[in-house]
Design an enzyme around this catalytic site. Sequence first.
Site, mmCIF file in Angstrom:
data_model
loop_
_atom_site.group_PDB
_atom_site.id
_atom_site.type_symbol
_atom_site.label_atom_id
_atom_site.label_comp_id
_atom_site.label_asym_id
_atom_site.label_seq_id
_atom_site.Cartn_x
_atom_site.Cartn_y
_atom_site.Cartn_z
ATOM 1 N N HIS A 11 0.841 -1.333 -0.055
ATOM 2 C CA HIS A 11 -0.080 -0.052 -0.025
ATOM 3 C C HIS A 11 0.877 1.129 0.088
ATOM 4 O O HIS A 11 1.239 1.757 0.914
ATOM 5 C CB HIS A 11 -0.898 -0.057 1.246
ATOM 6 C CG HIS A 11 -2.131 1.056 1.071
ATOM 7 N ND1 HIS A 11 -3.252 0.846 1.557
ATOM 8 C CD2 HIS A 11 -1.848 2.449 1.243
ATOM 9 C CE1 HIS A 11 -3.914 2.160 1.423
ATOM 10 N NE2 HIS A 11 -2.979 2.878 1.248
ATOM 11 N N HIS A 13 1.124 5.123 -2.168
ATOM 12 C CA HIS A 13 0.641 5.746 -3.655
ATOM 13 C C HIS A 13 1.793 6.285 -3.975
ATOM 14 O O HIS A 13 2.670 7.103 -3.467
ATOM 15 C CB HIS A 13 -0.158 7.009 -2.985
ATOM 16 C CG HIS A 13 -1.422 6.445 -2.253
ATOM 17 N ND1 HIS A 13 -2.735 6.546 -2.923
ATOM 18 C CD2 HIS A 13 -1.629 5.926 -0.942
ATOM 19 C CE1 HIS A 13 -3.646 5.957 -1.897
ATOM 20 N NE2 HIS A 13 -2.958 5.599 -0.943
ATOM 21 N N HIS A 189 -9.874 1.373 0.083
ATOM 22 C CA HIS A 189 -9.704 2.129 1.191
ATOM 23 C C HIS A 189 -10.646 2.124 2.286
ATOM 24 O O HIS A 189 -12.105 2.645 1.825
ATOM 25 C CB HIS A 189 -9.238 3.749 0.993
ATOM 26 C CG HIS A 189 -7.857 3.732 0.489
ATOM 27 N ND1 HIS A 189 -7.602 3.091 -0.769
ATOM 28 C CD2 HIS A 189 -6.665 4.399 1.099
ATOM 29 C CE1 HIS A 189 -6.078 3.719 -0.738
ATOM 30 N NE2 HIS A 189 -5.788 4.338 0.319
ATOM 31 N N GLU A 192 -10.919 4.135 7.742
ATOM 32 C CA GLU A 192 -9.334 4.911 8.340
ATOM 33 C C GLU A 192 -10.020 6.510 8.791
ATOM 34 O O GLU A 192 -10.215 6.507 9.914
ATOM 35 C CB GLU A 192 -8.540 5.266 6.841
ATOM 36 C CG GLU A 192 -7.426 6.181 7.343
ATOM 37 C CD GLU A 192 -6.636 6.819 5.979
ATOM 38 O OE1 GLU A 192 -7.437 6.599 4.924
ATOM 39 O OE2 GLU A 192 -5.513 7.414 6.064
ATOM 40 N N ASP A 270 2.030 3.815 2.855
ATOM 41 C CA ASP A 270 0.946 4.885 2.320
ATOM 42 C C ASP A 270 1.508 6.147 1.803
ATOM 43 O O ASP A 270 1.758 5.937 0.203
ATOM 44 C CB ASP A 270 0.191 5.391 3.515
ATOM 45 C CG ASP A 270 -1.223 5.691 3.235
ATOM 46 O OD1 ASP A 270 -1.756 5.524 2.247
ATOM 47 O OD2 ASP A 270 -1.896 6.122 4.164
ATOM 48 N N ASP A 271 1.981 7.152 2.247
ATOM 49 C CA ASP A 271 2.398 8.299 1.623
ATOM 50 C C ASP A 271 3.671 8.435 2.352
ATOM 51 O O ASP A 271 3.812 9.782 2.990
ATOM 52 C CB ASP A 271 1.433 9.344 1.513
ATOM 53 C CG ASP A 271 0.202 9.101 0.931
ATOM 54 O OD1 ASP A 271 -0.050 8.820 -0.340
ATOM 55 O OD2 ASP A 271 -0.832 9.078 1.674
#
Length: 322
Positions: A11, A13, A189, A192, A270-271
């Site tokens: 996961h 981006h 997603h 969250e 994630d990021d």
Amino acid sequence: MTSHLKKVELHCHLEGAAPPVLTEAQARKYGVDISGELRDGAYVWHDFASFLECYDKVSEVYRTEEDYALLTETYLDELAGIDTIYSELIVSPDHGKRIGLGADAYISGVCEGIRRAKAKSGIEARLIVTGERHFGPESVIGAAEYAARAGNPLITGFNLAGEERMGRVADYIRAFDIARDAGLGLTIHAGEVCGAFSVADALDAVRPARIGHGVRAIEDLDLVKRLADLGTVLEVCPGSNIALRVFPDFTSHPLRRLKEAGVRVTISSDDPPFFHTSLEREYELAAVVFGFTDAEINAMTRTAIEAAFVDEETRQALLARL
Ligand SMILES: [Zn+2]
């Protein structure tokens, strides 16, 4: 401490992984003033709205096919440098369209980056095309059709990201049908920004093999049991959850409780630079903060390979490398 362990990431981006050093160089190249969003080698934001603004500003300095090849190659090189053997990158062909590059050129740049990185280190990577729910069901269907029609062997999954509070998963069933029929792996997603109900929604409407985050399932113990019974894999990103204040601190983060309840959990970033983290740090957190042993962390990495959106031959080769 975890530097000797093989790693896998499910996961992340792509634009969210943009290394600050590369972003600085790109901003210079295009004459973009990024001093408000990038200071002392780190991205600067203070709440969810300014995080999204910062993210958009950073994305703005990646414009051409070659920019996307370079971004992908640089991130995968970084992962390979910490012994990562497999990575799934979340990409948005719509983003390619919106910046005027076009979906095909955007994807082709990313695939070139994957090839370059693999030639150097052997790292395997696949792409998960994502729809953005804040652009509405039609746009998400468009993304699914693009992924289904692309006939690109590196595109192996379909995701639903974006503003979780917009619409319900049921509004996007058509997009997931298209992706499922094309043989793509499905992940959503959920759990969250929104509570346990959004995870239940995803299971009721689509029943994806994986859920992005899903950590707020912990608010409903019947749902936790359902996830465990179904074998649904959670792509857990602890550093992201703390940075976005989904939980106040690591002590209250449910990674360990979910695992102990029998839910199949994995670790991702994630990021990463936006959340001042990296896959390396997420593995360190698993060991140091959550107290998992090497064997337990390896078991999570194995779960990630088992849940990876790859052909069986690649899966077996990855399991053999673990
Ligand atoms: Zn995400």
